[in-house]
Scaffold this active site. Structure first.
Site, PDB file in Angstrom:
ATOM      1  N   ARG A 103       0.859  -1.187   0.000  1.00 12.46           N
ATOM      2  CA  ARG A 103       0.000   0.000   0.000  1.00 12.46           C
ATOM      3  C   ARG A 103       0.891   1.231   0.000  1.00 12.46           C
ATOM      4  NH1 ARG A 103      -2.538   0.295   6.187  1.00 12.46           N
ATOM      5  NH2 ARG A 103      -0.541   0.433   7.289  1.00 12.46           N
ATOM      6  N   ASN A 141      -5.108   7.490   3.973  1.00 12.81           N
ATOM      7  CA  ASN A 141      -4.875   6.739   5.206  1.00 12.81           C
ATOM      8  C   ASN A 141      -3.414   6.858   5.606  1.00 12.81           C
ATOM      9  OD1 ASN A 141      -6.025   4.522   7.139  1.00 12.81           O
ATOM     10  ND2 ASN A 141      -4.040   3.736   6.484  1.00 12.81           N
ATOM     11  N   GLU A 142      -3.165   7.502   6.753  1.00 12.27           N
ATOM     12  CA  GLU A 142      -1.818   7.586   7.326  1.00 12.27           C
ATOM     13  C   GLU A 142      -0.788   8.105   6.329  1.00 12.27           C
ATOM     14  OE1 GLU A 142      -2.271   4.006  10.646  1.00 12.27           O
ATOM     15  OE2 GLU A 142      -1.132   3.634   8.814  1.00 12.27           O
ATOM     16  N   GLU A 303      -8.092   4.858  14.880  1.00 11.92           N
ATOM     17  CA  GLU A 303      -7.698   3.456  15.061  1.00 11.92           C
ATOM     18  C   GLU A 303      -7.132   3.320  16.469  1.00 11.92           C
ATOM     19  OE1 GLU A 303      -5.167   1.909  11.976  1.00 11.92           O
ATOM     20  OE2 GLU A 303      -6.339   2.861  10.367  1.00 11.92           O
ATOM     21  N   TRP A 311       2.318  -7.766  11.473  1.00 10.31           N
ATOM     22  CA  TRP A 311       2.248  -8.324  10.134  1.00 10.31           C
ATOM     23  C   TRP A 311       2.996  -9.660  10.144  1.00 10.31           C
ATOM     24  CZ3 TRP A 311       3.409  -3.298   6.875  1.00 10.31           C
ATOM     25  CH2 TRP A 311       2.314  -2.450   7.004  1.00 10.31           C
TER      26      TRP A 311
END
Length: 664
Positions: A103, A141-142, A303, A311
């Site tokens: 991503r 996102n981030e 979040e 991960w």
């Protein structure tokens, strides 16, 4: 008050959705964030848009009383887009193009990517912008996370050159501000200027700092592109936010926040590979940064960790009580909404070991029950708590450019910007003094003490504010290596601490960089430091007092007896200078004296216990996993907001217990 979950309906069979929503309702969830990674589903091929999956999920959620925050999906450009335009991919500092497959695989400087972003964001906004139960939007996102804040490709280079031409106007101006006469680096054409890919030695530090500024501006512009598309097509009461990560990347959260209604933040006190959570003060400082980004305005935790995360490596399993404790800590420091990550652990993909409220089997267990306890405990007083005012008595300086300058030239193998910043934040947190994060844009009015740790890249605007603040009676605390650099990343030509010399009442004619494993020793000689000892690590400024009094001295090396900590009267105020990295015990003793002299309220507790006051509310959290605690409460009668039990005098807390009290 909104308390919800991050939900990924696309990762589950649609037949499972009703059960999920039923469990969410039983839990008390009233908001979900969805869709931030759903570009391929929304635009399966170029120009063909299909929102049907999210339409069905949103319909089910909202019919059951759950509001929705939509994420724009630009953090995950689809495979068809990369196949058609591989030039969108970012390039690392070695000149290697980053592959599709994870991503954040785009360079923010890609004009082609901007056009595709406009299309997908506009289509989303037109489709959902008037939906009565969609309350807000999260852009991307981030931003910048996972080292995606910098890209070094050809389009990045051209954009950097254009940014520099706009900033400096002429090459003569740039060459002067970068000192390019050094090592024959003078530029005679804008096209000669590189992005800082790998070189045999090190790049010009002025170029590096400007490159960080450029990267930050590029992200701010990209975010504004998205907010402009959204605002043109959505209701005025749908808010815009972004979920920041505060890790010193080349992102300027303060600039970006000007285009947002709220700031959001992703709170992970522990992550894959960590044996235990980061310190309570580290988490608290992140919340202070988040609150300070919109000048004290409340924020969302978009979040909030709810299970073991990781991960390829899985981190520490949060103990019973951690979810409630971290939730209470966030609300105590300004969070107005909590969204837990994630609803359920995925069966596939990179994040399949990011555990959620529900684990892989989807059955409610301990974590589900703990979140229910949290939500139930906030039903009566949660809204009043988040509406109460957070009044900080101390301010701690944090500036992204200062962080960038340190990361460019850390000067010691023992130096970590984050670690040293926390060294000077932790004693205030330990003494439970309410703190704000401030920078050069902030007003210093009303603070009793302003801490300015590792003020390496001196900011003239902030320095002038500090001088006026101290002259008018304020207390300022500097640490080692302050006043060294000018805004263009040149070393000052003045005797150190440069522009701070008169304020501090000292000069520094020599210093020593201590490497990992090296240390000196400091002895306290006056005031609260008298008789105390500490190791001196990372750095030693050899202080020559001019008008300042000496509080501590070095006790080793040729500079034994040289001042290490000083205190100076400046106008009506007081200015301290701490010339080395002291241990927590000595630093806390000094802070306690500073706070007492400045009239700041201290609530002394045992290690690991955090207390935050907000008007009539007082929250207490015991971060220890194995030690109970007893707290001497400030004067008054209190009521436990969860049980209505009356409490006075002393409060007992079990390990990992958290409680909200209201003063009668």
């Amino acid at each position: 008050m909104y308390i919800g979950v991050d939900y990924y309906p696309e990762q589950w069979p649609e037949s499972r959705w009703p059960e999920d929503v039923t469990l969410m309702k039983e839990l008390g969830v009233n908001v979900v964030r969805i869709a931030e990674f759903g570009w391929q589903l929304m635009e399966p091929e170029e120009g063909r848009y299909d929102f049907s999956l999210y339409d069905r999920a949103i319909k089910l959620l909202t019919e059951n009383g759950i509001k929705v925050v939509l994420g724009t999906p630009t953090a995950t450009p689809p495979a068809w887009l990369i196949q058609k335009h591989p030039e969108i991919l970012p390039t690392d500092e070695n000149g290697v193009q980053i592959s599709f497959g994870a991503r954040r695989h785009y360079t923010v400087n890609s004009r082609i990517f901007h056009e595709y972003t406009k299309k997908i964001v506009t289509e989303m906004a037109m489709h959902y912008g008037q939906h009565p139960d969609i309350i807000g939007w999260q852009t991307d996102n981030e931003y910048g996370h996972e080292k995606s804040d910098r890209s070094y490709g050809e389009e990045d280079r051209q954009s950097f050159q254009a940014w520099l031409e706009k900033k400096y106007g002429t090459l003569d101006q740039l060459n002067e501000n970068w000192g390019t006469v050094f090592w024959s680096q003078t530029y005679t054409d804008w096209s000669q200027i590189p992005v800082p890919r790998k070189v045999l030695q090190e790049h010009n530090p002025s170029l590096l700092l400007d490159f960080d500024r450029f990267c930050a501006d590029a992200y701010t512009s990209y975010n504004k592109l998205q907010t402009d598309c959204l605002r043109e097509n959505i209701r005025d009461d749908q808010f815009l936010t972004h979920n920041f990560v505060y890790t010193d990347q080349a992102i300027n959260q303060w600039d970006m926040a000007e285009d947002l209604d709220y700031v959001s933040y992703d709170n992970y006190p522990v992550w894959g590979g960590l044996a235990e959570p980061v310190s309570p003060s580290a988490i608290a400082h992140q919340h202070d940064l988040c609150r300070g980004t919109k000048n004290g305005k409340g924020y969302w935790v978009m979040e909030e960790l709810s299970g073991a995360q990781g991960w390829s490596k899985i981190g520490y399993l949060p103990r019973p009580g951690h979810i409630k404790l971290w939730t209470y800590q966030a609300i105590s420091r300004g969070a107005e909404a909590i969204v837990y990550f994630r609803w359920r652990a995925a069966h596939f993909g990179t994040e399949e070991f990011c555990h959620g409220i529900l684990d892989h089997d989807g059955i409610p267990k301990r974590k589900y029950n703990e979140v229910k306890e949290v939500i139930d405990s906030l039903k009566e007083h949660g809204d009043d708590w988040i509406a109460s005012k957070y009044e900080a008595q101390a301010a701690v300086y944090y500036d992204t450019e200062n962080a960038w300058a340190w990361n460019i030239q850390p000067q010691s193998s023992a130096f970590s910007h984050r670690q040293e910043l926390l060294r000077h934040y932790t004693p205030a947190h330990k003494l439970n003094v309410a703190t704000d994060a401030v920078n050069s844009r902030s007003s210093l009015e009303g603070y009793k003490v302003v801490f300015v740790p590792i003020y390496f890249l001196e900011n003239p605007i902030f320095t002038e504010k500090l001088k006026r603040y101290a002259e008018n009676g304020g207390t300022v605390v500097f640490s080692y290596r302050s006043g060294v650099k000018k805004p263009n990343n040149f070393v000052t030509g003045q005797t150190l601490p440069g522009e701070l010399t008169e304020m501090t009442g000292i000069t520094i004619n020599e210093y020593e960089s201590l490497q990992t494993g090296q240390q000196n020793k400091v002895n306290g000689v006056k005031g609260s430091l008298s008789g105390l000892e500490s190791a001196a690590t990372v750095w030693c400024d050899l202080i020559d007092p001019v008008t300042a009094e000496v509080l501590a001295e070095y006790d080793d090396c040729f500079y034994k007896g040289t001042a290490a900590v000083t205190k100076n009267k400046y106008g009506k105020g007081t200015v301290y200078y701490i010339g080395t990295a002291l241990e927590e015990t000595m630093l806390t003793a000094l802070y306690k004296e500073i706070f007492q002299e400045a009239g700041a309220e201290i609530i002394e507790t045992q290690n690991g216990v955090e207390v935050v006051r907000r008007e009539k509310f007082l929250s207490a959290m015991n971060h220890s996993v194995d030690r109970p605690a007893e707290i001497a409460l400030p004067e008054g009668n209190y009521i436990d907001c969860a049980t209505n039990q009356k409490i006075k005098g002393a409060l007992k807390l079990a390990p990992l217990a958290s409680i909200l009290l209201k003063k009668e």
